[in-house]
Scaffold this active site. Structure first.
Site, mmCIF file in Angstrom:
data_model
loop_
_atom_site.group_PDB
_atom_site.id
_atom_site.type_symbol
_atom_site.label_atom_id
_atom_site.label_comp_id
_atom_site.label_asym_id
_atom_site.label_seq_id
_atom_site.Cartn_x
_atom_site.Cartn_y
_atom_site.Cartn_z
ATOM 1 N N HIS A 156 0.740 7.808 3.377
ATOM 2 C CA HIS A 156 0.949 6.987 4.577
ATOM 3 C C HIS A 156 -0.125 7.345 5.599
ATOM 4 O O HIS A 156 0.051 8.253 6.407
ATOM 5 C CB HIS A 156 2.336 7.234 5.171
ATOM 6 C CG HIS A 156 3.459 7.019 4.206
ATOM 7 N ND1 HIS A 156 4.743 7.473 4.440
ATOM 8 C CD2 HIS A 156 3.494 6.408 2.996
ATOM 9 C CE1 HIS A 156 5.514 7.131 3.416
ATOM 10 N NE2 HIS A 156 4.777 6.495 2.525
ATOM 11 N N VAL A 157 -1.238 6.630 5.535
ATOM 12 C CA VAL A 157 -2.387 6.950 6.392
ATOM 13 C C VAL A 157 -2.481 5.850 7.446
ATOM 14 O O VAL A 157 -2.832 4.712 7.136
ATOM 15 C CB VAL A 157 -3.675 7.049 5.555
ATOM 16 C CG1 VAL A 157 -4.843 7.522 6.408
ATOM 17 C CG2 VAL A 157 -3.465 8.006 4.371
#
Length: 696
Positions: free
Chosen positions: A633-634
């Site tokens: 989850h960037v």
């Protein structure tokens, strides 16, 4: 299939580098010492991954090999002037590596663990290692063995994501897809022989959760759309469930992307469909309190629950988001629910974006069975049906803004890109349009803006990762974590535990052997002892809603002096406390569910037999590269906001000061959402597209 080249002409490793790599491989995997030919093949495979890696990644790995092969640095780290490849005694090699794994020298730990993960993930993802571990072939090559794989029985229903098939279990629906020609609107870039220019109403850079939605919405509104995608265009036939071959193709930087100090591994999808192709399918709405925070602290006054409700509903219908039925859970997810129930913690079944899921367990390698409703099966076909064109194997270098018309709106933008041909000869492509939408991800989007001279303010800052670690439980029976739906339950009891409303939640990962091997902080016989019990292991991942207690930037994406993309990240003190508490909680869940032993991903691992051992979790080191951290989850590097000084776009996703340039990916998120972000990204992208359409 179109394949991005690995550049067969890449410079081979030097003799010295190969000597270091071979010694490291044999020390990390002592079993390879028994078979010289196999050891040579494995070393060659690892070398090939380094040689084909993007230039910045390769340079970092070569520096790491140089450090391990340096007498001076070896003396500093391990107290011996004889570096690893000069040692012939296996016991001494192991002692040297233990020194590297926990050295006080942060750069030394970074070097060692970057190479350790590469070696172990390459070996354990191989067919040879799978056989040694006693693992079964992929589901499409055999009959279903476990109750939690293949189609369950029962009455078929479109109201759930799994397929219920009244046929023998050895007939897996969709297990033998045929190779198909490319869709007509996917450009076969292998045939491009000369530089070219394409023109459209809108250019979308990236085709993942954000880019695919924008492309579909704009195309259906009558806009001529061109999509530029850095990775391959792959279809069901290509997803052969081979972890060793697919992982470098399906993940960014050939699955070697990490922060500059190698302390956080970044698992971002790369290819048509982006992260939607490789993720584990959870569909979760942005929590109401997070939307309220974004309205209050970032000026997104329009972002109300009333506005978002129909957007979420539309997305969920389009990707067939449905709750996983109770009888379809894998053992890992059932253990999570059982442990939470025993402890009195809040946990629940979750929705996944699937239709006809056969529970193969290989979701991180693409869906061979065309059950996962990724962008490949949903938004991209919709865009193609309305005339959108997709150029795969095409990496965007920079944008060029050309003049303004009388109303001050930018008339034209040029997107400069390179098409990577299989022969290694790039072709230049220029895409011109008045509207450009960047959806290259929270690493790619700020990098493009910086290279284009359009950075500054919040661009590249405020990186949010949901930093993640795992806790392994070993049970007295087969739980076979390679099969079944990877994620179908969530424990969010502690999601708002601190005074800022931040905390952590716990899920289950897909535990393919290469990923599991890289995550463990050990090596050698200790590592093998854990890996050989993979069939009896279940993993819980702890995801922290980061950024607690700070309004500043704790992570960034930037270009160094050579123009290479770099990523930095650190935990706040409250984030660290949430992480430690999360590891404790995951360990307690395993113990409550009946695990006979629990291991953390520390170096060395914390081992627990009962709750009296929990003190070891907080006593262990959480310094960089002393515990495995990763993130899929960037987010947050071009966030929405009203102030150009601390945001990348205005509240509707348009880049400050550049009319007609929009962002529609995870970088838009003002802060960590505290849930898997796929649905949030899709919803925001849909709203960005609507804004573009409204403005004409």
């Amino acid at each position: 299939m179109i394949s991005t080249p690995t550049d067969g002409s890449a410079r081979p490793l030097t003799q010295h580098q190969m000597a270091v790599l071979e010694a490291l491989t044999l020390a990390l995997v002592p079993r390879l010492q028994q078979d010289a030919q196999l050891a040579a093949r494995v070393t060659a495979s690892i070398a090939s991954r380094i040689e084909s890696a993007p230039a910045p990644v390769r340079a970092d790995l070569e520096r790491a090999m140089g450090a391990l092969g340096s007498p001076a640095i070896s003396l500093l780290v391990a107290g011996s002037a004889r570096p690893l490849h000069r040692l012939r005694d296996a016991v001494k090699r192991a002692a040297v590596l233990r020194s590297w794994s926990t050295t006080w020298l942060a750069a030394g730990r970074s070097a060692f663990h970057a190479l350790r993960r590469l070696v172990l993930s390459t070996w354990y993802a191989s067919a040879d290692a799978r056989r040694e571990l006693g693992l079964l072939p992929p589901l499409h090559q055999r009959a279903a063995v476990f109750a939690w794989e293949g189609p369950p029985g029962g009455t078929p229903s479109d109201a759930e994501p799994v397929v219920r098939w009244q046929v023998p279990r050895d007939r897996v629906p969709g297990s033998n897809p045929q190779r198909r020609p490319l869709p007509e609107r996917v450009i076969d870039t292998r045939k491009l022989q000369a530089d070219c220019i394409v023109r459209a109403d809108a250019v979308v850079v990236g085709s993942g959760a954000g880019g695919s939605v924008v492309a579909a919405r704009l195309a259906e509104a009558g806009r001529e759309v061109v999509i530029l995608e850095e990775g391959d265009y792959m279809q069901a036939y290509d997803f052969d469930e081979d972890e060793q071959a697919l992982t470098p193709r399906l993940f960014a930087d050939r699955a070697l992307r990490a922060t500059t100090d190698a302390s956080v591994v970044l698992l971002q999808g790369c290819g048509a469909g982006g992260g939607t192709v490789v993720n584990w399918m959870l569909m979760l709405r942005t929590p109401p309190e997070v939307l309220e925070e974004w309205r209050r602290e970032h000026g997104l006054s329009w972002l109300s629950e009333e506005v978002m409700e129909p957007v979420f509903e539309r997305i969920e219908q389009e990707v067939h988001a449905r709750l996983v039925p109770e009888d379809a859970h894998s053992p890992s997810n059932a253990l999570l629910l059982r442990g939470a129930q025993a402890l009195g913690w809040q946990a629940r079944e979750a929705a996944i974006n699937a239709k006809g899921c056969v529970r193969a367990g290989t979701c991180s390698l693409g869906c061979r069975y065309e059950a996962k409703q990724s962008a490949l099966l949903t938004y991209l076909p919709r865009a193609f049906s309305e005339g959108a064109r997709l150029f795969p194997a095409t990496s965007v270098q920079r944008l060029e803004v050309l003049g303004r018309n009388a109303g001050g709106v930018v008339a034209t933008k040029r997107v400069h890109a390179l098409v990577h041909r299989p022969d290694g000869r790039p072709v230049r492509l220029v895409a011109e349009a008045p509207i450009v939408v960047l959806a290259a991800g929270a690493v790619g989007t700020p990098a493009i803006l910086e290279r284009s001279g359009l950075g500054g303010g919040g661009v590249g800052r405020y990186l949010r990762l949901h930093p993640t670690t795992a806790v392994l439980g070993i049970y007295d029976r087969d739980v076979y974590p390679l099969a079944g739906i990877p994620q179908s339950a969530i424990c969010d009891h502690f999601l708002r535990r601190d005074r800022y409303g931040h905390g952590f939640w716990i899920e289950c990962p897909a535990l393919q052997p290469g990923l599991a091997a890289a995550a463990l902080g050990s090596f050698g016989e200790e590592h093998w002892d854990v890996m050989r019990r993979l069939r009896q292991s279940a993993a819980f991942i702890v995801l922290v809603r980061d950024g607690s207690g700070t309004s500043g930037s704790q992570g960034a994406v930037w270009l160094d002096r050579r123009g290479r993309v770099r990523v930095s990240y650190r935990l706040t003190p409250l984030d660290l406390d949430n992480l430690k508490t999360g590891v404790e909680a995951a360990a307690r869940l395993h113990l409550a569910a009946g695990a006979r032993e629990v291991l953390t991903l520390h170096t060395p691992a914390v081992r627990l037999r009962d709750e009296t051992d929990l003190h070891g979790v907080r006593a262990a080191s959480y310094r960089p590269n002393r515990v495995t951290l990763f993130s899929a989850h960037v987010n947050g590097t071009c966030r929405m906001g009203v102030r150009p000084t601390n945001s990348g776009t205005d509240p509707h996703g348009q880049r400050h000061g550049v009319p007609g340039l929009y962002v529609a990916d995870g970088s838009l998120l003002p802060s960590a959402p505290g849930v898997n972000p796929q649905e949030t990204i899709m919803a925001l992208a849909s709203l960005v597209a609507e804004r573009i359409i409204e403005r004409g």
